[in-house]
Design a protein around this motif. Structure first.
Motif, PDB file in Angstrom:
ATOM      1  N   UNK A 154       0.831  -1.208   0.000  1.00 11.66           N
ATOM      2  CA  UNK A 154       0.000   0.000   0.000  1.00 11.66           C
ATOM      3  C   UNK A 154       0.863   1.254   0.000  1.00 11.66           C
ATOM      4  N   UNK A 155       1.907   1.263   0.819  1.00 15.40           N
ATOM      5  CA  UNK A 155       2.799   2.423   0.862  1.00 15.40           C
ATOM      6  C   UNK A 155       3.499   2.612  -0.474  1.00 15.40           C
ATOM      7  N   UNK A 156       3.900   1.515  -1.099  1.00 11.56           N
ATOM      8  CA  UNK A 156       4.581   1.624  -2.405  1.00 11.56           C
ATOM      9  C   UNK A 156       3.645   2.219  -3.451  1.00 11.56           C
ATOM     10  N   UNK A 157       2.402   1.766  -3.470  1.00 11.32           N
ATOM     11  CA  UNK A 157       1.444   2.302  -4.440  1.00 11.32           C
ATOM     12  C   UNK A 157       1.151   3.773  -4.181  1.00 11.32           C
ATOM     13  N   UNK A 158       1.063   4.154  -2.912  1.00 10.57           N
ATOM     14  CA  UNK A 158       0.801   5.558  -2.601  1.00 10.57           C
ATOM     15  C   UNK A 158       1.978   6.432  -3.029  1.00 10.57           C
ATOM     16  N   UNK A 159       3.199   5.959  -2.795  1.00  9.33           N
ATOM     17  CA  UNK A 159       4.370   6.736  -3.208  1.00  9.33           C
ATOM     18  C   UNK A 159       4.405   6.906  -4.722  1.00  9.33           C
ATOM     19  N   UNK A 160       4.052   5.855  -5.462  1.00  7.98           N
ATOM     20  CA  UNK A 160       4.019   5.979  -6.923  1.00  7.98           C
ATOM     21  C   UNK A 160       2.944   6.960  -7.368  1.00  7.98           C
ATOM     22  N   UNK A 161       1.774   6.936  -6.716  1.00 10.26           N
ATOM     23  CA  UNK A 161       0.707   7.864  -7.078  1.00 10.26           C
ATOM     24  C   UNK A 161       1.099   9.305  -6.769  1.00 10.26           C
ATOM     25  N   UNK A 162       1.733   9.510  -5.621  1.00  6.42           N
ATOM     26  CA  UNK A 162       2.150  10.867  -5.252  1.00  6.42           C
ATOM     27  C   UNK A 162       3.201  11.388  -6.215  1.00  6.42           C
ATOM     28  N   UNK A 163       4.162  10.531  -6.576  1.00  2.11           N
ATOM     29  CA  UNK A 163       5.220  10.965  -7.496  1.00  2.11           C
ATOM     30  C   UNK A 163       4.680  11.297  -8.881  1.00  2.11           C
ATOM     31  N   UNK A 164       3.621  10.618  -9.308  1.00  7.17           N
ATOM     32  CA  UNK A 164       3.082  10.851 -10.648  1.00  7.17           C
ATOM     33  C   UNK A 164       2.126  12.038 -10.709  1.00  7.17           C
ATOM     34  N   UNK A 165       1.542  12.413  -9.577  1.00  7.27           N
ATOM     35  CA  UNK A 165       0.551  13.498  -9.578  1.00  7.27           C
ATOM     36  C   UNK A 165       1.070  14.798  -8.974  1.00  7.27           C
ATOM     37  N   UNK A 166       2.259  14.780  -8.376  1.00  8.68           N
ATOM     38  CA  UNK A 166       2.790  16.015  -7.781  1.00  8.68           C
ATOM     39  C   UNK A 166       3.054  17.064  -8.855  1.00  8.68           C
ATOM     40  N   UNK A 167       2.756  18.293  -8.524  1.00  5.35           N
ATOM     41  CA  UNK A 167       3.074  19.402  -9.421  1.00  5.35           C
ATOM     42  C   UNK A 167       4.502  19.870  -9.174  1.00  5.35           C
ATOM     43  N   UNK A 168       5.134  20.504 -10.140  1.00  8.86           N
ATOM     44  CA  UNK A 168       6.510  20.994  -9.943  1.00  8.86           C
ATOM     45  C   UNK A 168       6.559  21.987  -8.784  1.00  8.86           C
ATOM     46  N   UNK A 169       7.665  22.046  -8.059  1.00  6.42           N
ATOM     47  CA  UNK A 169       7.746  22.954  -6.907  1.00  6.42           C
ATOM     48  C   UNK A 169       7.784  24.417  -7.326  1.00  6.42           C
ATOM     49  N   UNK A 170       7.117  25.225  -6.556  1.00  8.00           N
ATOM     50  CA  UNK A 170       7.134  26.677  -6.739  1.00  8.00           C
ATOM     51  C   UNK A 170       7.485  27.298  -5.380  1.00  8.00           C
ATOM     52  N   UNK A 171       8.319  28.318  -5.391  1.00  4.50           N
ATOM     53  CA  UNK A 171       8.750  28.912  -4.136  1.00  4.50           C
ATOM     54  C   UNK A 171       8.882  30.422  -4.291  1.00  4.50           C
ATOM     55  N   UNK A 172       8.790  31.110  -3.162  1.00  4.53           N
ATOM     56  CA  UNK A 172       8.868  32.566  -3.115  1.00  4.53           C
ATOM     57  C   UNK A 172       9.709  32.963  -1.915  1.00  4.53           C
ATOM     58  N   UNK A 173      10.825  33.626  -2.165  1.00  7.99           N
ATOM     59  CA  UNK A 173      11.674  34.118  -1.083  1.00  7.99           C
ATOM     60  C   UNK A 173      11.121  35.441  -0.585  1.00  7.99           C
ATOM     61  N   UNK A 174      10.876  35.499   0.730  1.00  6.00           N
ATOM     62  CA  UNK A 174      10.266  36.699   1.280  1.00  6.00           C
ATOM     63  C   UNK A 174      10.692  36.866   2.728  1.00  6.00           C
ATOM     64  N   UNK A 175      10.423  38.046   3.260  1.00  6.04           N
ATOM     65  CA  UNK A 175      10.699  38.370   4.654  1.00  6.04           C
ATOM     66  C   UNK A 175       9.347  38.474   5.365  1.00  6.04           C
TER      67      UNK A 175
END
Length: 358
Positions: A154-175
């Motif tokens: 179950x954990x292996x299948x969830x990790x595969x699903x998360x890796x395939x559906x994750x969006x690319x990271x977006x970040x904002x440097x701020x104070x």
């Protein structure tokens, strides 16, 4: 075939543990552990032999098929004579057996108060600096579910699903002294807050000129503006009771209900004996708390599209970082991703090295 491989793996791991135990107690061969680790029966057998009394093996032979020798007249008189009053108690006192205590290992002090020093992890910590949590087996994510193949799958299948559906990271440097979180103009399913708390300022090796936040400054973050109508919040609250109190207060002010308390227990297997007493601490602090809050109504029975409960634990056991390193264990990200199936996640107080997809 898979069952044979699994059984062989268990046998190999058991043999490896026996070899490590033999090395610790100074035994040349793992097969000789039974000679060192005497059981209660062995101790009683030895005490009987030392006092000249009949052993269990002698008793069994006397009741067997071999006939016993005939008693002489003197023996018959002595056996049939009644026991004088007052001597029964003395005989019972003499029959009290003392359990043999193992004292041959230099790992433990001779003055240990434990009757079985093999499992006295508190005394072992005093002698060697090895924390008791160092000896908990199968704490890593890779071998935690070895004996539970269905949960591992179950954990292996969830990790595969998360890796395939994750969006690319977006970040904002701020104070955060000048930036308003509400300006993001978005709402998130999971909000993760890893604040550099004031209590970290006094830890050994921490750079003193970096920015630390008080709980009043954290409370002023506009978290309700970026939290969806049903969402989860994970926030580290430090290792003190004061941090837990202020962390729960922040959850209430932001409209979240505290539902879990994830505890990170730190081991020191790679550097035993290292002592890092924090400012104002009475005991050595080897754990930190991460509060989990829930907003809105979420039920396990009806909201299976949004949450998947009872997959991970509320305890994380990993090696303590180097002095001055305030990073949290990577497993906290896996807990959030396994639990909440929502794809909109926000990490506040993140750093460049922990930017991740999703």
């Amino acid at each position: 075939m898979s069952n044979r491989k699994g059984l062989q793996a268990l046998k190999d791991r058991s043999e490896q543990r026996r070899k490590l135990l033999a090395k610790q107690f100074g035994v040349t061969d793992a097969d000789n552990l039974s000679k060192v680790l005497n059981t209660r029966d062995d101790a009683e057998e030895k005490s009987k032999k030392d006092r000249g009394g009949p052993s269990d093996s002698a008793k069994r032979s006397s009741t067997g098929s071999v006939p016993s020798a005939k008693k002489g007249p003197a023996e018959a008189v002595s056996s049939s004579s009644p026991t004088p009053p007052g001597k029964e108690g003395k005989k019972e006192e003499e029959q009290v057996y003392t359990e043999e205590v193992y004292e041959g290992s230099q790992t433990f002090l001779k003055g240990t108060q434990s009757a079985n020093p093999h499992n006295d992890y508190c005394q072992h910590f005093v002698n060697t600096g090895q924390r008791p949590q160092n000896f908990i087996r199968d704490v890593g994510m890779g071998d935690r579910f070895e004996e539970y193949p269905k949960l591992k799958e179950l954990i292996r299948l969830k990790d595969e699903l998360i890796a395939s559906t994750n969006s690319p990271p977006m970040y904002l440097k701020c104070d955060f002294d000048t930036f308003d979180v509400g300006e993001l103009s978005a709402q998130f399913d999971v909000i993760y807050i890893d604040p550099p708390l004031e209590e970290f300022r006094h830890r050994p090796g921490v750079v003193a000129n970096q920015k630390f936040f008080s709980w009043d400054e954290i409370l002023r973050l506009d978290i309700p503006a970026v939290a969806a109508h049903r969402s989860f919040l994970f926030m580290w609250a430090g290792s003190t009771a004061d941090g837990l109190h202020h962390g729960r207060q922040c959850l209430r002010e932001w409209g979240f209900r505290r539902c879990e308390d994830i505890c990170w227990i730190k081991t020191n297997a790679t550097k035993p004996g290292s002592i890092s007493l924090e400012h104002g601490a009475v005991l050595q602090r080897t754990k930190e708390h991460c509060l989990m809050g829930i907003k809105g109504t979420v039920r396990r029975s009806t909201d299976g599209d949004f949450i998947h409960a009872n997959v991970d634990l509320d305890v994380i056991i990993t090696e303590e970082p180097e002095q001055g390193n305030l990073d949290k264990p990577e497993e906290i990200f896996h807990i959030m991703e396994h639990f909440c199936l929502g794809r909109r996640r926000l990490h506040i107080f993140g750093q460049d090295h922990n930017v991740r997809p999703g």
